[in-house]
Motif scaffolding. Sequence first.
Motif, PDB file in Angstrom:
ATOM      1  N   GLN A  92       1.225  -1.639  -0.318  1.00 19.52           N
ATOM      2  CA  GLN A  92       0.120  -0.212  -0.354  1.00 19.52           C
ATOM      3  C   GLN A  92       1.072   1.131   0.325  1.00 19.52           C
ATOM      4  OE1 GLN A  92      -3.628  -0.280   2.667  1.00 19.52           O
ATOM      5  NE2 GLN A  92      -4.816   1.606   2.527  1.00 19.52           N
ATOM      6  N   ARG A  93       0.149   2.182  -0.877  1.00 21.16           N
ATOM      7  CA  ARG A  93       1.393   3.784  -0.914  1.00 21.16           C
ATOM      8  C   ARG A  93       0.247   4.530   0.062  1.00 21.16           C
ATOM      9  NH1 ARG A  93       2.534   6.177  -6.381  1.00 21.16           N
ATOM     10  NH2 ARG A  93       4.004   4.454  -6.049  1.00 21.16           N
ATOM     11  N   TYR A  94       1.209   5.503   1.400  1.00 21.49           N
ATOM     12  CA  TYR A  94       0.382   6.604   1.964  1.00 21.49           C
ATOM     13  C   TYR A  94       1.544   7.605   0.973  1.00 21.49           C
ATOM     14  CZ  TYR A  94      -0.231   2.087   5.006  1.00 21.49           C
ATOM     15  OH  TYR A  94      -0.772   1.001   4.814  1.00 21.49           O
ATOM     16  N   GLU A  95       0.373   9.063   2.313  1.00 22.83           N
ATOM     17  CA  GLU A  95       0.937   9.544   1.413  1.00 22.83           C
ATOM     18  C   GLU A  95       1.171  10.539   2.832  1.00 22.83           C
ATOM     19  OE1 GLU A  95      -0.610  11.855  -1.614  1.00 22.83           O
ATOM     20  OE2 GLU A  95      -0.365  10.637  -3.047  1.00 22.83           O
ATOM     21  N   TRP A  96       2.122  12.300   2.407  1.00 25.85           N
ATOM     22  CA  TRP A  96       1.654  13.158   3.735  1.00 25.85           C
ATOM     23  C   TRP A  96       1.846  14.615   2.782  1.00 25.85           C
ATOM     24  CZ3 TRP A  96       3.664   8.186   4.652  1.00 25.85           C
ATOM     25  CH2 TRP A  96       3.582   7.791   5.906  1.00 25.85           C
ATOM     26  N   TRP A  97       1.637  14.923   3.319  1.00 28.09           N
ATOM     27  CA  TRP A  97       1.171  16.787   2.635  1.00 28.09           C
ATOM     28  C   TRP A  97       2.065  17.495   4.103  1.00 28.09           C
ATOM     29  CZ3 TRP A  97      -4.363  17.392   0.241  1.00 28.09           C
ATOM     30  CH2 TRP A  97      -4.216  16.561  -0.461  1.00 28.09           C
ATOM     31  N   ILE A  98       3.644  17.708   2.446  1.00 24.82           N
ATOM     32  CA  ILE A  98       3.842  18.523   3.788  1.00 24.82           C
ATOM     33  C   ILE A  98       4.408  20.719   3.019  1.00 24.82           C
ATOM     34  CG2 ILE A  98       6.398  19.506   4.853  1.00 24.82           C
ATOM     35  CD1 ILE A  98       7.202  16.552   4.289  1.00 24.82           C
ATOM     36  N   TYR A  99       4.134  21.635   4.263  1.00 24.23           N
ATOM     37  CA  TYR A  99       3.589  22.976   3.831  1.00 24.23           C
ATOM     38  C   TYR A  99       5.000  23.471   3.831  1.00 24.23           C
ATOM     39  CZ  TYR A  99      -0.620  21.595   1.815  1.00 24.23           C
ATOM     40  OH  TYR A  99      -2.027  21.174   1.421  1.00 24.23           O
ATOM     41  N   SER A 151       0.446  37.730   2.919  1.00 26.50           N
ATOM     42  CA  SER A 151       0.048  36.484   4.356  1.00 26.50           C
ATOM     43  C   SER A 151      -0.625  34.904   3.486  1.00 26.50           C
ATOM     44  CB  SER A 151      -0.799  37.282   4.924  1.00 26.50           C
ATOM     45  OG  SER A 151      -2.402  37.297   4.167  1.00 26.50           O
ATOM     46  N   ILE A 152      -0.612  35.479   2.356  1.00 23.05           N
ATOM     47  CA  ILE A 152      -1.444  33.941   2.010  1.00 23.05           C
ATOM     48  C   ILE A 152      -0.328  33.217   0.579  1.00 23.05           C
ATOM     49  CG2 ILE A 152      -2.872  31.869   1.463  1.00 23.05           C
ATOM     50  CD1 ILE A 152      -4.634  33.742   3.230  1.00 23.05           C
ATOM     51  N   VAL A 153      -0.581  31.658   0.257  1.00 22.72           N
ATOM     52  CA  VAL A 153       0.004  31.462  -0.992  1.00 22.72           C
ATOM     53  C   VAL A 153      -0.469  30.618  -1.495  1.00 22.72           C
ATOM     54  CG1 VAL A 153       2.632  30.654  -2.026  1.00 22.72           C
ATOM     55  CG2 VAL A 153       2.792  32.302  -0.352  1.00 22.72           C
ATOM     56  N   ALA A 189      -6.842  23.976   6.897  1.00 27.87           N
ATOM     57  CA  ALA A 189      -7.825  25.481   7.122  1.00 27.87           C
ATOM     58  C   ALA A 189      -6.670  26.431   7.959  1.00 27.87           C
ATOM     59  CB  ALA A 189      -8.751  25.261   7.643  1.00 27.87           C
ATOM     60  N   PHE A 190      -6.288  25.655   8.370  1.00 25.49           N
ATOM     61  CA  PHE A 190      -5.273  26.298   9.605  1.00 25.49           C
ATOM     62  C   PHE A 190      -3.877  27.084   8.508  1.00 25.49           C
ATOM     63  CE2 PHE A 190      -1.307  22.850   8.781  1.00 25.49           C
ATOM     64  CZ  PHE A 190      -2.799  21.090   8.973  1.00 25.49           C
ATOM     65  N   VAL A 191      -4.158  27.600   7.887  1.00 24.12           N
ATOM     66  CA  VAL A 191      -2.926  27.770   7.152  1.00 24.12           C
ATOM     67  C   VAL A 191      -3.111  29.602   6.556  1.00 24.12           C
ATOM     68  CG1 VAL A 191      -1.307  25.850   5.937  1.00 24.12           C
ATOM     69  CG2 VAL A 191      -3.048  27.634   4.512  1.00 24.12           C
ATOM     70  N   LEU A 192      -4.726  29.500   7.230  1.00 21.35           N
ATOM     71  CA  LEU A 192      -4.952  30.870   6.542  1.00 21.35           C
ATOM     72  C   LEU A 192      -4.823  31.335   8.231  1.00 21.35           C
ATOM     73  CD1 LEU A 192      -8.482  29.543   5.089  1.00 21.35           C
ATOM     74  CD2 LEU A 192      -7.044  31.011   3.820  1.00 21.35           C
ATOM     75  N   PRO A 193      -4.215  33.126   7.934  1.00 18.59           N
ATOM     76  CA  PRO A 193      -4.364  33.562   9.122  1.00 18.59           C
ATOM     77  C   PRO A 193      -5.318  34.239   9.156  1.00 18.59           C
ATOM     78  CG  PRO A 193      -3.624  34.561   6.775  1.00 18.59           C
ATOM     79  CD  PRO A 193      -3.878  33.241   6.584  1.00 18.59           C
ATOM     80  N   PRO A 194      -5.606  35.129  10.737  1.00 15.13           N
ATOM     81  CA  PRO A 194      -6.466  35.608  11.373  1.00 15.13           C
ATOM     82  C   PRO A 194      -6.718  36.660  10.092  1.00 15.13           C
ATOM     83  CG  PRO A 194      -5.063  35.641  12.339  1.00 15.13           C
ATOM     84  CD  PRO A 194      -4.699  34.290  11.814  1.00 15.13           C
ATOM     85  N   ILE A 195      -7.936  37.449  10.426  1.00 14.54           N
ATOM     86  CA  ILE A 195      -8.298  39.013   9.756  1.00 14.54           C
ATOM     87  C   ILE A 195      -8.268  40.033  10.027  1.00 14.54           C
ATOM     88  CG2 ILE A 195     -10.281  40.111   8.654  1.00 14.54           C
ATOM     89  CD1 ILE A 195      -9.200  37.326   7.015  1.00 14.54           C
ATOM     90  N   ASP A 196      -7.567  40.736  10.100  1.00 12.41           N
ATOM     91  CA  ASP A 196      -7.340  42.028  10.231  1.00 12.41           C
ATOM     92  C   ASP A 196      -8.455  42.968  10.117  1.00 12.41           C
ATOM     93  OD1 ASP A 196      -6.253  43.861  12.536  1.00 12.41           O
ATOM     94  OD2 ASP A 196      -4.891  44.879  10.569  1.00 12.41           O
ATOM     95  N   PHE A 197      -9.876  43.156  11.839  1.00 11.86           N
ATOM     96  CA  PHE A 197     -10.499  43.678  11.048  1.00 11.86           C
ATOM     97  C   PHE A 197     -10.044  45.610  11.581  1.00 11.86           C
ATOM     98  CE2 PHE A 197     -12.387  39.741  12.456  1.00 11.86           C
ATOM     99  CZ  PHE A 197     -13.122  40.351  11.532  1.00 11.86           C
ATOM    100  N   GLY A 198      -9.139  45.667  11.983  1.00 12.76           N
ATOM    101  CA  GLY A 198      -8.347  47.446  11.869  1.00 12.76           C
ATOM    102  C   GLY A 198      -8.561  47.611  13.183  1.00 12.76           C
ATOM    103  N   ASN A 199      -8.488  49.255  13.640  1.00  4.18           N
ATOM    104  CA  ASN A 199      -8.623  49.984  14.523  1.00  4.18           C
ATOM    105  C   ASN A 199      -9.021  50.759  14.320  1.00  4.18           C
ATOM    106  OD1 ASN A 199      -8.641  50.030  17.338  1.00  4.18           O
ATOM    107  ND2 ASN A 199      -6.569  50.736  17.668  1.00  4.18           N
ATOM    108  N   PRO A 200     -10.803  51.577  13.780  1.00  5.44           N
ATOM    109  CA  PRO A 200     -11.722  52.334  13.957  1.00  5.44           C
ATOM    110  C   PRO A 200     -11.804  53.142  15.336  1.00  5.44           C
ATOM    111  CG  PRO A 200     -12.968  50.345  14.079  1.00  5.44           C
ATOM    112  CD  PRO A 200     -11.444  49.814  13.798  1.00  5.44           C
ATOM    113  N   GLU A 201     -11.351  54.589  15.474  1.00  9.44           N
ATOM    114  CA  GLU A 201     -11.853  54.865  16.653  1.00  9.44           C
ATOM    115  C   GLU A 201     -13.445  55.229  17.022  1.00  9.44           C
ATOM    116  OE1 GLU A 201     -10.868  59.704  17.473  1.00  9.44           O
ATOM    117  OE2 GLU A 201     -10.667  59.306  15.583  1.00  9.44           O
ATOM    118  N   SER A 202     -13.210  55.616  18.576  1.00  8.06           N
ATOM    119  CA  SER A 202     -14.423  55.402  19.041  1.00  8.06           C
ATOM    120  C   SER A 202     -15.135  53.877  19.232  1.00  8.06           C
ATOM    121  CB  SER A 202     -15.518  56.485  18.734  1.00  8.06           C
ATOM    122  OG  SER A 202     -14.529  57.617  18.479  1.00  8.06           O
TER     123      SER A 202
END
Length: 443
Positions: A92-99, A151-153, A189-202
């Motif tokens: 049998q053949r087995y696979e691992w994906w490496i990033y 930030s993503i490839v 999915a865990f290679v996707l970074p979190p979203i930067d929602f900014g820092n609006p005033e008030s």
Amino acid sequence: MSKSLLSLVGIWLALLPLAKSEDIVVRTDITPEKTASIGSRVILTCDVLAKDAWAKLPSLPNIDVSGAIVYTPPSQSTRLTETIKGGSYTGQRYEWWIYPQRAGDLTIPSVELNVARTIFGDSDPLPVAKRSTKSLSLEIQPLSKEAAGASIVSSSLRIKQTWGDLPNEIHVGDGVNLTIESEIKDAPAFVLPPIDFGNPESVRILTKQPSTENRFNRGELTGSRVDKATYFFEKPGKVVLPPIEIKWWDNEKDELREEKLDGETLNILPALDSLNMETKSTATRVFQWRLSLLLPVAFAFMILGYAFFRNRLRLEAWLNDYVQNVTRTETVAFRHFVFIASTGDAAEILRALTHWSDLVQEESKVPQIGSLIRTHGDQSTQLAIDQLMDCVATGKRFDASKLVDGFRKIQKAIHRRRIGDSRWSSFALGRSLPPLRPNAKGR
């Protein structure tokens, strides 16, 4: 003549282990073979075959690759039948994906395998044999200067935003929800970074724990992540919620691409009066009727107010210390992660850990768990993360004791770094004591 005979005997004895080992064949290979780029997928294959029997791995080993993320595809059903040196081999053949996550030499270490063999027509399996894979390496090329800001490839990225219902009138204290869905192909999915929602005033932003999902269909992997945030408005007036820009590198077209999500401009009205006229009049009548009873209470409050005024500096210092050290969102998130870790649910553990990682790296535009491990962690913590990812992919329960121990050490290291500076320590000490007052002569 005797020397020739001894030489032949020596060669025969040296080939005996090799002849025995040919009953089981283990082959490892990587694609691509020599070079790859950061974020691209490197496929590690391992073929296990047995002579006149069927070979397989009862359980897949965990492969720890420094500087890379390893994903194990859930489908491992490729069966092999070959003729090697006139013998029939099946396995049998087995696979691992490496990033790969960084440039330089990438080394895939040797892994010990437990090979199970079954003879066709025989219900009793052969004893499990131990074999080892060979170590492999390839060079990871750095991204070009154009891709430095990505930030993503990936070969494909889809991002969608959804605003909650926006009422015609928004008042101070109201909240508006924003949901952003990201989907990437050929990567988990865990290679996707979190979203930067900014820092609006008030505006105060409350982010919710992200949800992730990996879908594997006919050999194709699709990872998705959902980030949610709520904007709470603290002051009346015009508020601009900025657009969200995400730069990513298209490794198929070799070009830097940008996804821009539109922002919103809102007019925030003052807060609504919580009491209507009827409630106010009723409260006035009750107050007049009980005024005589409230006088002693008012006197007591005057005394308490005076005591508070005399000790206001100490109370302020205590309140600051309490807010900074006790009610920290990061601390609460880490306690939640420890609680979820006791359940053994791998997906929920990953979500809680990701949420804490995003909070503890607020200053980073692209916070990642791997960055914390590289800065403060060790190899055992990285191994625990890889095991967690395997359990998420396979749906198995996860023993998170080692993972929790590793991230407790990381949290302590972060706290020591933040409060260990002598200047901060002296500042905190100064806030804990009231300032000196001058004497009657002004000295």
